[in-house]
Design a protein around this motif. Structure first.
Motif, mmCIF file in Angstrom:
data_model
loop_
_atom_site.group_PDB
_atom_site.id
_atom_site.type_symbol
_atom_site.label_atom_id
_atom_site.label_comp_id
_atom_site.label_asym_id
_atom_site.label_seq_id
_atom_site.Cartn_x
_atom_site.Cartn_y
_atom_site.Cartn_z
ATOM 1 N N GLN A 29 -17.678 -23.025 -5.150
ATOM 2 C CA GLN A 29 -16.674 -21.972 -5.356
ATOM 3 C C GLN A 29 -15.783 -21.713 -4.136
ATOM 4 O OE1 GLN A 29 -19.834 -19.491 -7.073
ATOM 5 N NE2 GLN A 29 -18.425 -18.970 -8.720
ATOM 6 N N THR A 38 -10.114 -25.598 -9.865
ATOM 7 C CA THR A 38 -11.202 -24.883 -10.537
ATOM 8 C C THR A 38 -12.550 -25.362 -10.014
ATOM 9 O OG1 THR A 38 -11.425 -26.484 -12.342
ATOM 10 C CG2 THR A 38 -9.817 -24.691 -12.635
ATOM 11 N N ALA A 39 -13.520 -24.472 -10.050
ATOM 12 C CA ALA A 39 -14.862 -24.845 -9.586
ATOM 13 C C ALA A 39 -15.456 -25.945 -10.454
ATOM 14 C CB ALA A 39 -15.780 -23.613 -9.591
ATOM 15 N N ALA A 40 -15.206 -25.893 -11.761
ATOM 16 C CA ALA A 40 -15.752 -26.914 -12.655
ATOM 17 C C ALA A 40 -15.242 -28.305 -12.282
ATOM 18 C CB ALA A 40 -15.405 -26.598 -14.109
ATOM 19 N N LEU A 225 -23.662 -26.494 -11.048
ATOM 20 C CA LEU A 225 -22.578 -25.652 -11.543
ATOM 21 C C LEU A 225 -23.096 -24.281 -11.967
ATOM 22 C CD1 LEU A 225 -20.682 -28.396 -13.567
ATOM 23 C CD2 LEU A 225 -19.915 -27.321 -11.448
ATOM 24 N N ASP A 228 -20.773 -21.141 -11.223
ATOM 25 C CA ASP A 228 -19.618 -21.059 -12.110
ATOM 26 C C ASP A 228 -20.055 -20.762 -13.538
ATOM 27 O OD1 ASP A 228 -16.710 -21.331 -12.296
ATOM 28 O OD2 ASP A 228 -17.140 -23.047 -13.589
ATOM 29 N N TYR A 229 -21.172 -21.333 -13.975
ATOM 30 C CA TYR A 229 -21.702 -21.054 -15.314
ATOM 31 C C TYR A 229 -21.992 -19.569 -15.493
ATOM 32 C CZ TYR A 229 -25.223 -20.624 -18.994
ATOM 33 O OH TYR A 229 -25.928 -20.213 -20.091
ATOM 34 N N ASP A 231 -20.737 -17.105 -13.837
ATOM 35 C CA ASP A 231 -19.483 -16.371 -13.777
ATOM 36 C C ASP A 231 -18.746 -16.431 -15.115
ATOM 37 O OD1 ASP A 231 -17.197 -15.054 -12.978
ATOM 38 O OD2 ASP A 231 -16.423 -16.721 -11.782
ATOM 39 N N VAL A 232 -18.615 -17.654 -15.646
ATOM 40 C CA VAL A 232 -17.815 -17.872 -16.852
ATOM 41 C C VAL A 232 -18.543 -17.407 -18.112
ATOM 42 C CG1 VAL A 232 -16.779 -19.646 -18.323
ATOM 43 C CG2 VAL A 232 -16.530 -19.775 -15.834
ATOM 44 N N ALA A 238 -19.718 -14.233 -8.239
ATOM 45 C CA ALA A 238 -20.096 -15.407 -7.448
ATOM 46 C C ALA A 238 -21.214 -15.116 -6.462
ATOM 47 C CB ALA A 238 -18.872 -15.951 -6.708
ATOM 48 N N TYR A 358 -19.788 -23.890 -21.619
ATOM 49 C CA TYR A 358 -21.005 -24.203 -20.879
ATOM 50 C C TYR A 358 -22.225 -24.088 -21.797
ATOM 51 C CZ TYR A 358 -19.329 -24.422 -16.003
ATOM 52 O OH TYR A 358 -18.750 -24.803 -14.821
#
Length: 404
Positions: A29, A38-40, A225, A228-229, A231-232, A238, A358
């Motif tokens: 991140q 993007t983090a992904a 990940l 990010d998972y 978060d999304v 974070a 995700y």
């Protein structure tokens, strides 16, 4: 100097070679923010670290047919010093990806040389010794997200790599001193051909690859990940995500110790099947729950279960292999399974960037893992899988069982 003291030096070294491939997960991140991506999309960076860990394993197996195991372990420390310095000056995604790959090389070389050495230092307690060694590696995994968070408070994320380089140098010097003062085992002197070992032990190698490949692919995609998972998909910020990732790794500390001992006492294949089956179910459940408390509990459980797989698998492989095949066959197994699991985070990141959620991605992978492990369980019940070494026996005593 006793073998126990050399073992202590190896435990110090594994701390740094493991952090070299795990440090990129909590850096995704902040690095993405710096590079304005993007983090992904940085799943490729974490995959590069694991591909780096996979790629030298087969060549290292060849080197072990020519050089003593401890020579290679020492060389990995020197390599980590140089590659960490290179990565510290990353100014682009391409540079960071290259650095991740190069740092991953050191971990791949280390594990292929050190794990057989440890099994030969303590042939009557393979699982226990590998469990303690794995615990040292896991402490690095626990500390990585916290270490990154601390660095970000006072400086930028690149500084992390300068610290790794300096500390790896100190650890390498310590290992050199320890090996010079220890009477080392000569169990690997008869291991002189990768091809011969592969032909003789192909069933055991293939079984190990399927077990670790299917679980490792899912695990690699999940933890690299994870921030990010959360978060999304879960609405977790974070900073909290890094703490939960650290919690997940922390659960692995007792897992290595406990399961290493269990692997010395109970049949390995049923133990491994139970571990991977539980892991796939827990990941599926994670995609269904909401709320910080539920996610934290699942993080702990998943972390404990998946980290139980590693000492169980290494004990299964190394206690089953005879002296004349151990280093080479273990390298063949490790190189193949690492190549498979290294693709996990890149595959998950690609799926998400192409529009899959995700949760859907992890559900699909967990169901696939469950199907494969069910098939392996049926094969075991039908007598098609090598049973592994007898718990409590030395590696050579276990050869007959491994050929079942």
């Amino acid at each position: 100097m006793s073998r126990r003291e050399l073992f202590g030096s190896l435990c110090a070294m594994v701390f740094f070679v493991n952090i070299a491939r795990l440090i990129f997960a909590p850096l995704v991140q902040p690095a993405a923010a710096d590079f304005d991506v993007t983090a992904a999309s940085l799943g490729i960076v974490t995959s590069a670290a694991w591909l780096g860990s996979a790629s030298p394993r087969l060549p290292t197996g060849y080197l072990l047919t020519r050089f003593p195991r401890h020579y290679i372990a020492i060389a990995t420390g020197a390599l980590l010093v140089c590659t960490s310095l290179f990565t510290a000056f990353a100014g682009s995604v391409a540079h960071l990806t290259a650095g991740a790959f190069l740092m991953g090389l050191s971990s791949g070389m280390y594990y292929i040389s050190a794990n057989p050495l440890i099994s030969e230092l303590f042939p009557d307690r393979v699982g226990t010794a590998l469990g303690v060694h794995g615990t040292a590696a896991q402490v690095a995994a626990v500390g990585a997200p916290l270490f990154v968070s601390a660095i970000l408070v006072v400086d930028n994320w690149q500084t992390t790599f300068l610290f790794i380089s300096a500390l790896a140098g100190v650890s390498t010097v310590g290992l050199i001193v320890a090996t010079r003062r220890t009477d080392l085992p000569d169990a690997g002197t008869a291991d002189r051909s990768l091809a011969v070992a592969g032909r003789a032990q192909w069933r055991l190698i293939l079984t190990g690859v399927v077990f670790v490949g299917v679980a490792g692919f899912l695990w690699n995609g999940l933890f690299n990940l994870y921030g990010d998972y959360l978060d999304v998909a879960k609405g977790i910020d974070a900073g909290t995500g890094r703490l939960l990732l650290s919690l997940m790794f922390a659960a692995g500390v007792p897992a290595f110790l406990v399961t290493g001992r269990l692997a010395d006492r109970f049949p390995n294949v049923p133990l491994i099947i139970g571990i991977i089956s539980t892991f796939s179910v827990l990941v599926f459940v994670l995609t269904l729950v909401e709320g910080l408390v539920a996610v934290a509990i699942l993080s702990l459980l998943i972390g404990y279960v998946i980290h139980s797989m590693f000492p169980a698998m290494d004990t299964y492989m190394l206690s089953s292999l005879p002296d004349e095949h151990r280093g080479s066959a273990y390298a063949l197994f490790s190189a193949t399974m690492m190549l498979i699991q290294a693709l996990g985070s890149g595959a998950v990141g690609t799926a998400v960037t192409r529009g899959f959620s995700y949760d859907t991605t992890f559900q699909t992978l967990s169901v696939a893992a469950g199907v494969v492990i069910t098939g392996m369980a049926l094969c075991y019940r039908s007598g098609y899988l090598p049973t592994g070494g007898d718990p409590g026996s030395t590696p050579d005593e276990a050869v007959a069982a491994g050929d079942d």
